[in-house]
Design a protein around this motif. Structure first.
Motif, PDB file in Angstrom:
ATOM      1  N   GLU A 133       2.444   2.842  11.095  1.00 35.65           N
ATOM      2  CA  GLU A 133       3.041   3.050   9.770  1.00 35.65           C
ATOM      3  C   GLU A 133       2.044   3.591   8.752  1.00 35.65           C
ATOM      4  OE1 GLU A 133       5.678   0.161   8.322  1.00 35.65           O
ATOM      5  OE2 GLU A 133       6.828   0.469  10.157  1.00 35.65           O
ATOM      6  N   GLU A 135      -4.823   6.740   5.062  1.00 36.97           N
ATOM      7  CA  GLU A 135      -5.061   5.291   5.105  1.00 36.97           C
ATOM      8  C   GLU A 135      -5.898   4.937   6.326  1.00 36.97           C
ATOM      9  OE1 GLU A 135      -1.163   3.977   2.500  1.00 36.97           O
ATOM     10  OE2 GLU A 135      -1.008   3.963   4.672  1.00 36.97           O
ATOM     11  N   CYS A 156      -2.750  12.336  -5.144  1.00 32.06           N
ATOM     12  CA  CYS A 156      -1.437  11.721  -5.377  1.00 32.06           C
ATOM     13  C   CYS A 156      -0.931  10.965  -4.156  1.00 32.06           C
ATOM     14  CB  CYS A 156      -0.420  12.783  -5.789  1.00 32.06           C
ATOM     15  SG  CYS A 156       0.216  13.767  -4.419  1.00 32.06           S
ATOM     16  N   ARG A 157      -1.332  11.405  -2.991  1.00 28.95           N
ATOM     17  CA  ARG A 157      -0.871  10.808  -1.725  1.00 28.95           C
ATOM     18  C   ARG A 157       0.645  10.789  -1.612  1.00 28.95           C
ATOM     19  NH1 ARG A 157      -5.061   6.530   0.993  1.00 28.95           N
ATOM     20  NH2 ARG A 157      -6.923   7.726   0.560  1.00 28.95           N
ATOM     21  N   GLU A 158       1.293  11.737  -2.244  1.00 29.42           N
ATOM     22  CA  GLU A 158       2.720  11.874  -1.982  1.00 29.42           C
ATOM     23  C   GLU A 158       3.096  13.338  -1.785  1.00 29.42           C
ATOM     24  OE1 GLU A 158       5.168  10.989  -5.733  1.00 29.42           O
ATOM     25  OE2 GLU A 158       3.540   9.568  -5.888  1.00 29.42           O
ATOM     26  N   TRP A 218       2.366  17.842  12.054  1.00 35.40           N
ATOM     27  CA  TRP A 218       3.732  17.965  11.534  1.00 35.40           C
ATOM     28  C   TRP A 218       3.857  19.224  10.692  1.00 35.40           C
ATOM     29  CZ3 TRP A 218       4.892  12.326   9.461  1.00 35.40           C
ATOM     30  CH2 TRP A 218       4.980  11.465  10.576  1.00 35.40           C
ATOM     31  N   GLN A 225       0.770  12.869   3.796  1.00 32.99           N
ATOM     32  CA  GLN A 225       2.088  12.440   4.256  1.00 32.99           C
ATOM     33  C   GLN A 225       2.180  12.402   5.781  1.00 32.99           C
ATOM     34  OE1 GLN A 225       3.279  11.036   1.649  1.00 32.99           O
ATOM     35  NE2 GLN A 225       5.193  12.091   1.392  1.00 32.99           N
ATOM     36  N   HIS A 233       1.767  10.709   9.080  1.00 32.83           N
ATOM     37  CA  HIS A 233       1.664   9.296   9.431  1.00 32.83           C
ATOM     38  C   HIS A 233       1.191   9.130  10.868  1.00 32.83           C
ATOM     39  CE1 HIS A 233       3.309   8.539   5.525  1.00 32.83           C
ATOM     40  NE2 HIS A 233       3.268   7.232   5.723  1.00 32.83           N
ATOM     41  N   ARG A 261       2.271   7.689  13.269  1.00 32.43           N
ATOM     42  CA  ARG A 261       3.287   7.851  14.321  1.00 32.43           C
ATOM     43  C   ARG A 261       3.064   9.124  15.123  1.00 32.43           C
ATOM     44  NH1 ARG A 261       6.449   6.461  10.121  1.00 32.43           N
ATOM     45  NH2 ARG A 261       7.163   8.559   9.617  1.00 32.43           N
ATOM     46  N   THR A 269       2.574   3.768  -8.161  1.00 31.12           N
ATOM     47  CA  THR A 269       2.953   5.139  -7.807  1.00 31.12           C
ATOM     48  C   THR A 269       1.963   6.140  -8.397  1.00 31.12           C
ATOM     49  OG1 THR A 269       4.350   5.424  -9.738  1.00 31.12           O
ATOM     50  CG2 THR A 269       5.389   4.490  -7.789  1.00 31.12           C
ATOM     51  N   LYS A 322      -1.011   3.275  -1.482  1.00 29.44           N
ATOM     52  CA  LYS A 322      -0.256   3.615  -2.681  1.00 29.44           C
ATOM     53  C   LYS A 322       1.228   3.539  -2.385  1.00 29.44           C
ATOM     54  CE  LYS A 322       1.507   7.307  -4.214  1.00 29.44           C
ATOM     55  NZ  LYS A 322       1.472   7.922  -5.504  1.00 29.44           N
ATOM     56  N   LEU A 323       2.014   3.540  -3.432  1.00 33.63           N
ATOM     57  CA  LEU A 323       3.454   3.453  -3.255  1.00 33.63           C
ATOM     58  C   LEU A 323       4.081   4.767  -3.677  1.00 33.63           C
ATOM     59  CD1 LEU A 323       3.837  -0.143  -4.598  1.00 33.63           C
ATOM     60  CD2 LEU A 323       4.017   0.602  -2.231  1.00 33.63           C
ATOM     61  N   THR A 324       5.168   5.089  -3.024  1.00 32.63           N
ATOM     62  CA  THR A 324       5.807   6.358  -3.309  1.00 32.63           C
ATOM     63  C   THR A 324       7.143   6.138  -3.986  1.00 32.63           C
ATOM     64  OG1 THR A 324       4.708   7.318  -1.424  1.00 32.63           O
ATOM     65  CG2 THR A 324       6.568   8.530  -2.303  1.00 32.63           C
ATOM     66  N   LEU A 325       7.317   6.885  -5.042  1.00 32.36           N
ATOM     67  CA  LEU A 325       8.521   6.779  -5.840  1.00 32.36           C
ATOM     68  C   LEU A 325       9.633   7.626  -5.232  1.00 32.36           C
ATOM     69  CD1 LEU A 325       9.558   5.970  -8.748  1.00 32.36           C
ATOM     70  CD2 LEU A 325       8.922   8.284  -9.376  1.00 32.36           C
ATOM     71  N   ILE A 328       7.791   9.102   5.537  1.00 31.12           N
ATOM     72  CA  ILE A 328       7.024   7.888   5.307  1.00 31.12           C
ATOM     73  C   ILE A 328       7.561   6.734   6.152  1.00 31.12           C
ATOM     74  CG2 ILE A 328       6.440   6.157   3.547  1.00 31.12           C
ATOM     75  CD1 ILE A 328       6.271   8.518   1.574  1.00 31.12           C
TER      76      ILE A 328
END
Lengths: 249, 657, 228
Positions: free
Chosen positions: A30, A35, A58-60, A78, A85, A87, A89, B236, B278-281, B404
C-alpha cells in the motif's frame, strides 16, 4: 515484501556519481514509491549514511516535483502516473529496482536523484504567457470561447512541468513541454496577439538550453503523467512554420 | 492593542473609499523601492507579478525548484466569485454573507466584504491570462456548486483549478522575471526577518543547494508562505509546506492570530498504515454527486454493494435536509467522526465512511438515455451512459483514487475520512494585510483574515488571488509612499549581521546535537499529539496534556535529534529539522489557543461546548474576538484580543438544517 | 527572424528533413512506376522507352539535380541531427527506456538511413553511373530508335543471388524508414488535425509496404525468371 534497490548516488553537480545497492525489508504494497524511499532514508540515517536526496513535494501527482527514472521508465512502470503516485503494488517481493535521475545535459544533477529543471522556467520566461497586467481584463464572459477549444487548451495546460518527456526522449528534447505551453495559449483567442513571437522565442530558448530536436518517436506522449498528446508537437510545428513564413522583417 | 485600521463608513463603501484616499507612489519612485515576496503560491506569485508590473523592484523566494510547484497547485475544486452568471440570486452581499456565516462569525466583516467585492475581478483577470476554465457549449463560463452555499458560483477547470490558476499567476510572474522587474530565488528558504527600529527591512535566506546564508534588503516584506497544516504531520499539504517563515516573523514580533482554527476536510482518502507520509484530498465537488453513508448496523462487515438501500444511513441527508451532502466542511467532518466513533465506520480501519456515486450514475444515465429518446434503456445501459458522464466530471479524481487504493470507485463506493487540510489561523494582519510589524505583510493562507473559524470550499483560491492581485498592490503603496525617503539599507548593517548570526548559530546548534532520533520521527510524534488532542475534537484536559507533551518533545528534539550530512551542501534533513523545530513551538501555541477558547466554533470544536444534538456551541458574549498571540519568550505568549464588531450581519447559530 | 535562424532552429532542421523526405517520397512514386514497366513482359521495350525518356528529356534531368541535392541534404542533415541529439545526453541510462510509446524503427532512422545509403551506393554503381557516364549496351526500339538497354542490364545484374538478397534487404530498410518517415514528415510540417493524421498514417503505412515490396519484386522477378 523485500526489495533490492540500485540507486544513483552523486554528491553534487561537479563530482562523478555511481550506483549503490540497498536493501529494504517489510515494504507494504500500500506504500507509495516515495514512502518506500522514506523508509530507506530513515534506515540510512540510522546507519550513519547520507540519505538519498530526491525532489518531491505535493505527493499527489500535480506539482511535478518528483522525478525518478525507475527501471527504465520515467515515473516508473505505470502509465499516466507520477513517481509519488506509483504504489508498491507495482512490484513484487525480491525485485531489484534500478533508480536513476532524469538524464539530460539540460537537467544537470544537483544531488543524487535531484536535477535542476530551471531551464523550463526560462523557456516560459521567453514567452509562455499572455501579456496582461493586473486590472487590464475585460469581463470573463465578454469573449466566448468554443468549448472544444477551451477543452483542448485545458488538455495541453495540464502539463505539470516534471520533465519526464525529456527524460524519456532519446534526443532529450523538450518539445512536448514546449508544445503543451504553446498549444495552451495558441488555442485561446486571448493568446492570439503574441502567438507568433511566442513560439519563435520559446523555441529559441529551448534550443539555447541544450535540449535536442524532436523526431516524433512518441516516447514522450506515452510517458507523460498527464497524457499530453503528441498532436501538440505537430501544432507547435505549424505555429512555428506560420510564424516564420509570415515574418515581415 | 492591535489596530485593525478598518476604514470608517458604510461596509459597501469602505474599500472604494480606501482606494480613493490611500497614498500613492509615483512611477519613478517605485523603481527605487524593493519588495521581498516569500512564497510563490497564488498569493505570492500574483503579488510579485502585480508589483513587478507596477514597477517595484521585487525579489521572490520559494523553497521549491520552481515557483510553479507551490502547493496552491494542488487545489482541485474551484474558485468562488460573485458573478451571478447563473442568474440564481448571487451577489457580492451573498458571497460576503455565506463566507461570514461559513466562518462561524469569527471573521472581520470589512475584510470579507472586500474579498467578495474583488472576487469578480479575479475571474476576469484569470480568463485574460489564459486560464482554461470549464465552459458551456455556448462558449461561456460554467459554474458548479460547493459546500455551504445555495448558489452556483464556483468556477473551475476540471479537478485542477488550483493548478490552472497558479500557472496563470506563474506565467505572469515569469513575464516579470523576463522583463527584469522580479528576481526569482528558487530553492531558497527564508529563515529570519531583519528589523531596524521596529520596521521589517529584509530577510536572511538560505540557498538550499549550497547551504549559504544570504542577506536581502526590502522596503517591505510580504509573507505568502501558506498554512501550517503539516504541524499534524499527516495532512493534505505538500511535504515541504511549513510555518517557518511565518513563525520567524512571529518570533520577531508579529502576532499570530487564531492558531487553533484548523480545517479538517471531510473527503480525503483514509490512512492506510503507519508508513503514510501524506493524505490525499478528494475534491469537495464530489459531494455534488456523491452521497455519504454508513451502514445502519454497527460493525457491519458486509461489502458496500451487498448492503441494501434500506440498511444504509445517509446521515448528512438525515441530519441536514436543507443542505444534505453539501453542508460546510467542518460540519461534514464532525458528522463523519461522530459516526465512526459510534462504531459505524467502514473499511479495515473502521475509520472511514462511504462516498457513493451509484445513484448519480443512474441519474445521469437516465438523462443521457432521455437525450437519445431511449425511455426503455436497460440498467446496464444506464450505468454505462452514467459512468461516462461521471468520468467526464470527475475522471481525474477517480483515477487518483484508484491508483492510491487499488479500488475502482466506479464499481465500489469510495472510502473517505476527514483530514487536516487548511489553517484559517495565521499571522495577524490589519485591513491593509500588514502585520503589527511595520513593513511586514502576510497574504493568503499565511494570514488569518478572511475565513473566520472555518473556510468555505473554493474560497482559498479566491482569497489568495484577491490578496495578491487586488488588495496588496493598493495597500502596500500606502506604506511605501513614506518609504521613498529611506534609502536601501546596506546588508552590511549590524541588524543584518546579527540576524544572520542568529540563523547560523541555530543551524550549527541543530547539526551539533548529533543525537539518535530522526527528524521524521519527531515530526510523526508531534503529529500524533496534535491529531489526538488538538484535532477534530478537543477538550481542556487533552489540551493541557498536549502542552506538557509538546514541551517534553521539544526538549527531546533539541537534545536527541540526528541530522546527517553537513551545512554547506544540499541537505533536506537539515531543512526539515529547521521546519519541525518551528512546528513544535507552533503546536504548543495552537493548544494554548484552543484551551483559551472556551467555545466551539467552525473548525474549533471543544467537546465541552456543544448543543444537545452535537452541534458547535458558540459563546459570542465572551469569545467574539480574534485571539492574537504575541511571543514573549520560550513557551510564553501574551494574548491580545481584537474584538469583532458585526455592523451588518447578525450572528446566529449556524443552521444548515 | 532571418531564414538562417529559421533553418538552424530545431524545428527548422526537422523541416529540412521533412521537405526533402517528402520530395524523395514523390521521386519513389515516379521511380517505382517507371520500373514497373518491366512487368509488361515485352522484352523490355516499354521500360527502355520510358527510361530513355527520363534520361534524354531536359525536365527530368533538371529535376535529377534537385533530387541529388535533396538526397544529400537529407543525409547530411540527418546525420548532423543524430549526432547533435545524441550529444544532449552525455551520461546515458543504465536501463534502456525500451519500446513504450515508440517503435524501434522510429528510434533507428539513422541506422536504417545508413543501410539505405550503402544500398544506394551499390545501386548507383550498378545502374546510374553506367547509364550516365560509363555507357550501356544499346538496343533498337520498335520505332527504330537506338537507346540504352537498361532492361538487359537489370536482367544480367539480377542473376546474382547475393545482389538480389542485398536489394531485398535495401527494400526492407526502405520500408521501415518510410513507416516512420512518412507520417513524421507530415507532423513536422504541422499537420495536427486528427482526421488527416489518421489518413496520413494509414497512407503512410500502406506506402511503406507497397512501394518497397514492388521494388523488391523486381530483382526477384528477374532472378526467378518471371519476366524475360
Amino acid at each position: 515484501m523485500n526489495l533490492n534497490l540500485k540507486v544513483w548516488r552523486q554528491k553534487n553537480t561537479a563530482t562523478k556519481g555511481g550506483f549503490k545497492l540497498y536493501r529494504v525489508e517489510n515494504i507494504s504494497s500500500e506504500m507509495s514509491f516515495l514512502e518506500m524511499f522514506d523508509v530507506l532514508n530513515e534506515q540510512l540515517i540510522h546507519e550513519g549514511e547520507d540519505p538519498i536526496t530526491f525532489d518531491h513535494d505535493c505527493r499527489e501527482g500535480i506539482c511535478g516535483a518528483c522525478s525518478m527514472y525507475i527501471d527504465g521508465k520515467p515515473h516508473g512502470p505505470w502509465q499516466a502516473n507520477t513517481t509519488c503516485q506509483l504504489h508498491m503494488r507495482a512490484f513484487k517481493d525480491g525485485d531489484t529496482i534500478v533508480v536513476e535521475p532524469w538524464r539530460a545535459n539540460a537537467f544537470p544533477v544537483i544531488k543524487d536523484l535531484m536535477v535542476d529543471r530551471t531551464a523550463f522556467d526560462r523557456i516560459i520566461q521567453a514567452g509562455g504567457y499572455i501579456s496582461v497586467n493586473t486590472g487590464n481584463a475585460v469581463d470573463g464572459n465578454a469573449l466566448p470561447i468554443p468549448k472544444d477549444d477551451a477543452d483542448a487548451s485545458f488538455a495541453a495546460a495540464m502539463c505539470i512541468g516534471c520533465g519526464a518527456c525529456v527524460a524519456a526522449c532519446k534526443n532529450s528534447s523538450a518539445m512536448l513541454f514546449l508544445s503543451a505551453k504553446v498549444s495552451h495559449l495558441a488555442l485561446l483567442p486571448q493568446g492570439n496577439p503574441e502567438r507568433k513571437s511566442r513560439v519563435v522565442n520559446m523555441l529559441a530558448q529551448m534550443d539555447k538550453e541544450g535540449f535536442g530536436a524532436c523526431t516524433n518517436t512518441g516516447a514522450c506522449e506515452a510517458t507523460c503523467p498527464k497524457e499530453i498528446s503528441l498532436t501538440n508537437i505537430a501544432r507547435l510545428n505549424q505555429e512555428y512554420l506560420v510564424a516564420s513564413l509570415t515574418d515581415n522583417k | 492593542m492591535l489596530d485593525a485600521k478598518i476604514p470608517a463608513g458604510a461596509l459597501d463603501d469602505k474599500w472604494t473609499d480606501y482606494k480613493g484616499h490611500c497614498k500613492l507612489v509615483n512611477p519613478a519612485n517605485k523603481r527605487k523601492l524593493e519588495v521581498i515576496v516569500i512564497g510563490t503560491g497564488l498569493a505570492g506569485a500574483s503579488a510579485a507579478a502585480s508589483l513587478g508590473e507596477m514597477g517595484y523592484k521585487v525579489k521572490a523566494f520559494c523553497f521549491q525548484d520552481s515557483p510553479r510547484r507551490a502547493h496552491s497547485i494542488a487545489a482541485q475544486g474551484g474558485i468562488n466569485a460573485a458573478k451571478n452568471y447563473q442568474n440564481d440570486g448571487d451577489s457580492v452581499f451573498r458571497l460576503f454573507y455565506d463566507t461570514i456565516k461559513g466562518g462561524d462569525y469569527r471573521s472581520r466583516e470589512s475584510n470579507v466584504h472586500r474579498l467578495a467585492e474583488v472576487s469578480a475581478n479575479i475571474i476576469d483577470q484569470c480568463v485574460a491570462q489564459g486560464v482554461p476554465f470549464a465552459r458551456e457549449y455556448g462558449g461561456l463560463l460554467s459554474n458548479r456548486s460547493f459546500g455551504g452555499t445555495q448558489v452556483q458560483r464556483t468556477f473551475y477547470a476540471a479537478g485542477q483549478t488550483g493548478q490552472q490558476l497558479l500557472i496563470g499567476a506563474y506565467q505572469a510572474l515569469e513575464r516579470q522575471v523576463a522583463l527584469g522587474n522580479v528576481k526569482m530565488y528558487s530553492r531558497h528558504e527564508m529563515l529570519e526577518i531583519v528589523k531596524i527600529d521596529g520596521k521589517a527591512v529584509g530577510i536572511i535566506a538560505r540557498d538550499l543547494i549550497t547551504g549559504k546564508l544570504e542577506r536581502h534588503f526590502g522596503h517591505a516584506t510580504l509573507l505568502c508562505s501558506g498554512g501550517y497544516g503539516n504541524v499534524f504531520y499527516l495532512s493534505t499539504n505538500a511535504m515541504g509546506s511549513n510555518v517557518t517563515a511565518a513563525w520567524k516573523a512571529h518570533k520577531k514580533g508579529a502576532a499570530f492570530a487564531n492558531p487553533c482554527y484548523t480545517q479538517i476536510h471531510p473527503t480525503c482518502i483514509p490512512v492506510s498504515g503507519d508508513h503514510q507520509s501524506k493524505l490525499t484530498l478528494m475534491s469537495e465537488s464530489l459531494r455534488n454527486d456523491g452521497r455519504i453513508w454508513v451502514p445502519k448496523q454497527k460493525g457491519d462487515s458486509r461489502k458496500p454493494n451487498e448492503i441494501p438501500e434500506e440498511e444504509r444511513d445517509y446521515y448528512l441527508e438525515r441530519r441536514y435536509p436543507a443542505f444534505g451532502n453539501l453542508v460546510p466542511r467542518d460540519v461534514a467532518s464532525r458528522a463523519a467522526k461522530e459516526r465512526c466513533d459510534e462504531g459505524y465506520g467502514v473499511g479495515s480501519s473502521k475509520q472511514a465512511v462511504y462516498l457513493d456515486f451509484s445513484e448519480a450514475i443512474i441519474r445521469y444515465g437516465k438523462i443521457e438515455a432521455g437525450k437519445e429518446g431511449n425511455d426503455h434503456a436497460s440498467q446496464e445501459d444506464l450505468i454505462k451512459l452514467g459512468k461516462d458522464v461521471v468520468k467526464e466530471k470527475y475522471g481525474n479524481l477517480f483515477d487518483m483514487y484508484a491508483k492510491i487504493t487499488g479500488e475502482d470507485p466506479y464499481e465500489v463506493p469510495m472510502r473517505i475520512y476527514p483530514a487536516v487540510h487548511y489553517t484559517m489561523g495565521g499571522l495577524w494582519v490589519d485591513y491593509e494585510l500588514q502585520t503589527n510589524v511595520p513593513g511586514l505583510y502576510a497574504l493568503g493562507e499565511a494570514n488569518f483574515s478572511d475565513h473566520g473559524a472555518n473556510r468555505l470550499g473554493a474560497s482559498a483560491l479566491m482569497q489568495g488571488l484577491a490578496d495578491g492581485y487586488f488588495v496588496l498592490p493598493y495597500t502596500v503603496g500606502n506604506y511605501l509612499a513614506d518609504e521613498i525617503y529611506n534609502k536601501a539599507v546596506a546588508t552590511s548593517h549590524a541588524a543584518f549581521e546579527e540576524a544572520e548570526k542568529e540563523v547560523s548559530d541555530r543551524i550549527n546548534r541543530l547539526m551539533n546535537i548529533k543525537g539518535k532520533q530522526t527528524v521524521e520521527s519527531f515530526h510523526k510524534r508531534l503529529g500524533k499529539i496534535m491529531w489526538n488532542k488538538c484535532g477534530m475534537a478537543r477538550n481542556a484536559q487533552g489540551l493541557q496534556e498536549a502542552i506538557t507533551e509538546i514541551q517534553a518533545l521539544k526538549k527531546e528534539f533539541w537534545s536527541d535529534v540526528k541530522i546527517p550530512g553537513s551545512i554547506d551542501e544540499m541537505n533536506p534533513e537539515l531543512d526539515k529539522a529547521n521546519r519541525v523545530a518551528d512546528f513544535i513551538e507552533l503546536g504548543e501555541l495552537m493548544c494554548k489557543d484552543a484551551l483559551n477558547r472556551n467555545e466551539s466554533c467552525g473548525g474549533h470544536f471543544r467537546e465541552e461546548y456543544q448543543t444537545p444534538d452535537g452541534e458547535a456551541l458558540r459563546d459570542d458574549a465572551n469569545y467574539m474576538y480574534v485571539a492574537a498571540w504575541e511571543y514573549a519568550g520560550e513557551s510564553n505568549w501574551n494574548l491580545i484580543k481584537e474584538p469583532l464588531v458585526y455592523d451588518v450581519i447578525k450572528p446566529t447559530q449556524r443552521n444548515y438544517k | 527572424m532571418t531564414w538562417k535562424q529559421v533553418f538552424t532552429s530545431s524545428i527548422g532542421k526537422k523541416l529540412v528533413m521533412a521537405i526533402t523526405g517528402i520530395s524523395l517520397i514523390l521521386f519513389l512514386v515516379v521511380h517505382v512506376g517507371l520500373n514497373a514497366c518491366i512487368w509488361a513482359n515485352d522484352g523490355g521495350e516499354m521500360f527502355n522507352r520510358a527510361a530513355n525518356f527520363m534520361g534524354s528529356n531536359v525536365v527530368p534531368r533538371i529535376l535529377e539535380v534537385g533530387l541529388f541535392g535533396g538526397i544529400f541534404l537529407h543525409i547530411i542533415q540527418g546525420y548532423m541531427l543524430t549526432v547533435q541529439n545524441r550529444s544532449k545526453r552525455s551520461i546515458g541510462y543504465a536501463v534502456d527506456y525500451g519500446n513504450r510509446g515508440s517503435k524501434w524503427y522510429s528510434r533507428s532512422m539513422a541506422i536504417l538511413g545508413t543501410l539505405l545509403l550503402l544500398f544506394f551506393i551499390m545501386h548507383w554503381k550498378q545502374f546510374w553511373i553506367p547509364s550516365r557516364f560509363t555507357g550501356v549496351d544499346e538496343v533498337q526500339l520498335s520505332n527504330g530508335k537506338s537507346v540504352h538497354n537498361l532492361y538487359a542490364l537489370m536482367r544480367d545484374t539480377f542473376q546474382n543471388l547475393w545482389v538480389v538478397i542485398l536489394y531485398v534487404i535495401g527494400c526492407i530498410s526502405l520500408g521501415y524508414h518510410l513507416a516512420h518517415g512518412f507520417q513524421s514528415a507530415f507532423r513536422t510540417i504541422g499537420v495536427h488535425n486528427n482526421r488527416y493524421n489518421k489518413m496520413i498514417s494509414a497512407v503512410g503505412y500502406g506506402f511503406a509496404v507497397i512501394v518497397p515490396l514492388a521494388f523488391a519484386m523486381m530483382p526477384v522477378s528477374f532472378y526467378l525468371g518471371w519476366v524475360n
